[in-house]
Design an enzyme around this catalytic site. Structure first.
Site, mmCIF file in Angstrom:
data_model
loop_
_atom_site.group_PDB
_atom_site.id
_atom_site.type_symbol
_atom_site.label_atom_id
_atom_site.label_comp_id
_atom_site.label_asym_id
_atom_site.label_seq_id
_atom_site.Cartn_x
_atom_site.Cartn_y
_atom_site.Cartn_z
ATOM 1 N N GLN A 52 -13.816 70.815 -32.696
ATOM 2 C CA GLN A 52 -12.619 70.322 -32.033
ATOM 3 C C GLN A 52 -11.476 70.120 -33.022
ATOM 4 O OE1 GLN A 52 -13.913 66.627 -30.305
ATOM 5 N NE2 GLN A 52 -14.502 67.535 -28.352
ATOM 6 N N THR A 83 -18.276 65.456 -20.298
ATOM 7 C CA THR A 83 -17.167 65.164 -21.195
ATOM 8 C C THR A 83 -15.903 65.693 -20.553
ATOM 9 O OG1 THR A 83 -16.125 65.870 -23.281
ATOM 10 C CG2 THR A 83 -17.879 67.248 -22.437
ATOM 11 N N CYS A 197 -11.545 60.030 -20.430
ATOM 12 C CA CYS A 197 -12.561 60.272 -21.450
ATOM 13 C C CYS A 197 -13.806 59.546 -20.968
ATOM 14 C CB CYS A 197 -12.113 59.750 -22.812
ATOM 15 S SG CYS A 197 -13.395 59.862 -24.076
#
Length: 235
Positions: A52, A83, A197
């Site tokens: 990421q 996620t 999130c």
């Protein structure tokens, strides 16, 4: 009952919440000793986080596409990517499997529109707040207006996720910071707040703002149960 394939580990803290919530929903709906029919593939989050932060999204997509294929071979009827951020590479996963991927933004948007809300604030990782893969879907496919915090607050929200929540650390001062940021989004016009999130729900409760809060982990898990029980068409 259809088999739910959980693609988790990002982080395992929130993946454990998915497992708990899904099984609770099954037990509540079916009663008795019923629990969810599911399989999980859990990745090493350190590897994913490194990809990421150096922007290696194609490599991350290949990694998670392989994991999704493993779930399909294990008998999953649907893939639930546990996620928000990694839905950036959802197209790579969808291209690699013959079963559906339940996109986390869709049940979230359905809950928001059922409440008659059109303007929402979004908290998440910096990737989710800055980039269009998530916000753009809410706008283009669901007609929502999405507000995000300013850049300095995004940095704080992102840091708390990776340095605290993903490690299972619940810090009261960080809860206060999130509450302040959410209040400012409300002042800017947000009629609801998306906890975008899957770890944020570990810190922020749904009664901590003056507007409705939409916990993506809970909504995604419930939508997975809808699918497993053949109830998704009723929503």
């Amino acid at each position: 009952m259809r088999t739910i394939g959980l693609l988790g580990g990002m982080s395992w803290e929130s993946s454990s919440e998915y497992y708990r919530l899904i099984n609770q929903h099954i037990q509540q709906r079916l009663g008795g000793l019923h629990s969810a029919q599911c399989v999980m593939y859990s990745v090493d989050f350190a590897q994913v986080e490194e990809l990421q932060h150096r922007g290696a999204w194609d490599e991350a997509g290949a990694l998670l596409a392989d994991a999704a294929q493993r779930l399909e071979r294990a008998g999953a009827d649907i893939v639930v990517l546990c996620t928000n951020t990694m839905h950036k590479i959802a197209p790579a996963i969808e291209a690699a499997i013959a079963i559906p991927l339940l996109h986390i933004a869709d049940p979230t948007a359905h809950a928001i529109t059922r409440d008659g809300i059109r303007v929402v604030g979004l908290l998440g990782t910096r990737f989710t707040m800055e980039q269009e893969f998530y916000k753009g879907r809410l706008v283009a496919q669901h007609g929502l207006d999405v507000l995000v915090p300013p850049a300095d607050q995004q940095t704080v929200v992102h840091r708390i996720i990776y340095e605290e929540l993903c490690l299972g650390r619940i810090v009261p001062e960080s809860r206060q910071v999130y509450q302040t940021i959410m209040a400012e989004l409300v002042e800017a016009g947000a009629q609801g707040i998306i906890l975008g999130c899957t770890e944020i729900g570990l810190l922020v409760q749904e009664n901590e703002t003056a507007v409705p809060v939409f916990d993506t982990t809970k909504l995604h898990a419930e939508a997975a149960v809808d699918f497993a029980l053949g109830e998704h068409a009723k929503k």
